[in-house]
Enzyme design. Structure first.
Site, PDB file in Angstrom:
ATOM      1  N   THR A   1       0.824  -1.205   0.000  1.00 45.83           N
ATOM      2  CA  THR A   1       0.000   0.000   0.000  1.00 45.83           C
ATOM      3  C   THR A   1       0.857   1.254   0.000  1.00 45.83           C
ATOM      4  O   THR A   1       0.441   2.304  -0.500  1.00 45.83           O
ATOM      5  CB  THR A   1      -0.941  -0.005   1.214  1.00 45.83           C
ATOM      6  OG1 THR A   1      -1.713  -1.210   1.193  1.00 45.83           O
ATOM      7  CG2 THR A   1      -1.872   1.191   1.217  1.00 45.83           C
TER       8      THR A   1
ATOM      9  N   TYR B   1       4.305 -12.634   5.188  1.00 47.73           N
ATOM     10  CA  TYR B   1       3.299 -12.064   4.297  1.00 47.73           C
ATOM     11  C   TYR B   1       3.096 -13.038   3.149  1.00 47.73           C
ATOM     12  O   TYR B   1       3.884 -13.069   2.206  1.00 47.73           O
ATOM     13  CB  TYR B   1       3.788 -10.700   3.801  1.00 47.73           C
ATOM     14  CG  TYR B   1       2.802  -9.901   2.974  1.00 47.73           C
ATOM     15  CD1 TYR B   1       1.464 -10.266   2.863  1.00 47.73           C
ATOM     16  CD2 TYR B   1       3.218  -8.751   2.312  1.00 47.73           C
ATOM     17  CE1 TYR B   1       0.573  -9.518   2.106  1.00 47.73           C
ATOM     18  CE2 TYR B   1       2.341  -7.991   1.556  1.00 47.73           C
ATOM     19  CZ  TYR B   1       1.024  -8.374   1.453  1.00 47.73           C
ATOM     20  OH  TYR B   1       0.150  -7.628   0.707  1.00 47.73           O
TER      21      TYR B   1
ATOM     22  N   LYS C   1       0.654 -12.515   7.912  1.00 48.45           N
ATOM     23  CA  LYS C   1      -0.419 -11.834   7.206  1.00 48.45           C
ATOM     24  C   LYS C   1      -0.823 -12.765   6.071  1.00 48.45           C
ATOM     25  O   LYS C   1      -0.100 -12.929   5.092  1.00 48.45           O
ATOM     26  CB  LYS C   1       0.040 -10.484   6.662  1.00 48.45           C
ATOM     27  CG  LYS C   1      -1.053  -9.750   5.880  1.00 48.45           C
ATOM     28  CD  LYS C   1      -0.534  -8.477   5.225  1.00 48.45           C
ATOM     29  CE  LYS C   1      -1.647  -7.828   4.392  1.00 48.45           C
ATOM     30  NZ  LYS C   1      -1.168  -6.647   3.640  1.00 48.45           N
TER      31      LYS C   1
END
Length: 302
Positions: free
Chosen positions: A46, A134, A163
């Site tokens: 992001t 992740y 995540k």
């Protein structure tokens, strides 16, 4: 380290010349701290890390630590194609005394699970910090499966969270049943309710850049209060936003949401382009509705 709560992968604001605006970046961090998110990730997808130079990433991480101090957790992203480059980001995270690192798979190379585990262990050795893995095969084309997780958790105590962004419920079930020592963080937004039902401790969510309180409300309902009836109502109110974010312009949508929240964003870096006017209006309406609806739900419980 306990990864509990809402973890926000912070946006990276740009100035009128397309350069990183460090003053506004500090404002973004202050905005998130004031909203009481439980941790901030710098150098995540992001944050457009893939469009930043090495120097920009190192400077952003250092600035984030300077601004945040000890007021909330700082997690530094180490994503890169080359293991050696990821190691440098890990060393930098250790040097600035970050609380943890975010460790994904190297894109494009397509390592086996065993090779990918060796990549992760090399980065771990350089940082010696708590690690949030992740797993995002949609971006990396590499899966952190049973073999990978078995290797890294056997070799190091630092792999404490993941995540999980595969979108596959079977992966969530496997994590919950077979790897209870790994704290699960939801990384697939429209499955947040299901993640919490399966024991997730946190939600790593880009939307919390601009509607943090609404994301925190779901975490508190499901994880803190164990009230999944309330959680379902909140999740239902959030679903139009989740659907919009997955419509193909994720970072652009997050940044426009931040602009609506009063933050200066400066657009996105190429090759991405901003939302058109119809998309902006649609997102603005969705945000207005969800804030109203979540406020009503939380108010019912007051």
């Amino acid at each position: 380290m306990k990864f509990e709560g809402i973890y926000t992968p912070a946006i990276t604001p740009l100035d009128e010349n397309g350069q990183i605006d460090k003053t506004v970046f500090a404002e973004v961090l202050e905005h998130l701290i004031a909203a009481k998110v439980h941790g901030i990730i710098v150098g995540g997808s992001t944050g457009e890390y893939y469009a930043h130079t090495t120097q920009e990433r190192l400077e952003l991480a250092a600035l984030a630590k300077e601004v945040i101090g000890s007021r909330t957790a700082l997690i530094v992203g180490t994503g890169a194609v080359r293991t050696e480059e990821s190691i440098e980001y890990a060393k930098a995270a250790k040097a600035i005394k970050a609380d943890a690192i975010l460790l994904g798979s190297p894109p494009y190379a397509l390592p086996t699970e065993k090779e990918n585990a060796a990549h992760a262990l090399a980065i771990d050795k350089a940082a010696d910090l708590p690690i949030m893995l992740y797993n995002y095969p949609g971006r990396m084309s590499t899966f952190m499966g049973r073999e990978y997780l078995s290797i890294v958790t056997k070799e190091s105590k630092n792999f404490v969270s993941i995540k999980e962004s595969s979108g596959e419920m079977a992966q969530l079930h496997m994590l919950a049943r077979e790897f209870p020592g790994i704290q699960i963080s939801c990384g697939w937004d429209d499955q947040a309710l299901e993640f919490f039902a399966w024991g997730a401790n946190s939600w790593t969510c880009a939307g919390s850049n601009f509607v943090p309180r609404e994301h925190i409300a779901l975490y508190e309902a499901c994880f803190v209060e164990k009230d999944f009836d309330k959680g379902r109502r909140i999740m239902s109110a959030l679903m139009p936003l989740m659907d919009f974010l997955e419509s193909g312009k994720f970072v652009q949508s997050i940044k426009y949401g931040c602009a609506l929240a009063g933050l200066r964003t400066g657009g996105v870096r190429a090759p991405l382009q901003e939302l058109d006017q119809n998309e902006k209006q649609a997102l603005a309406t969705i945000i207005t509705d969800l804030k109203r609806d979540v406020a009503a739900i939380v108010g019912e419980e007051a």
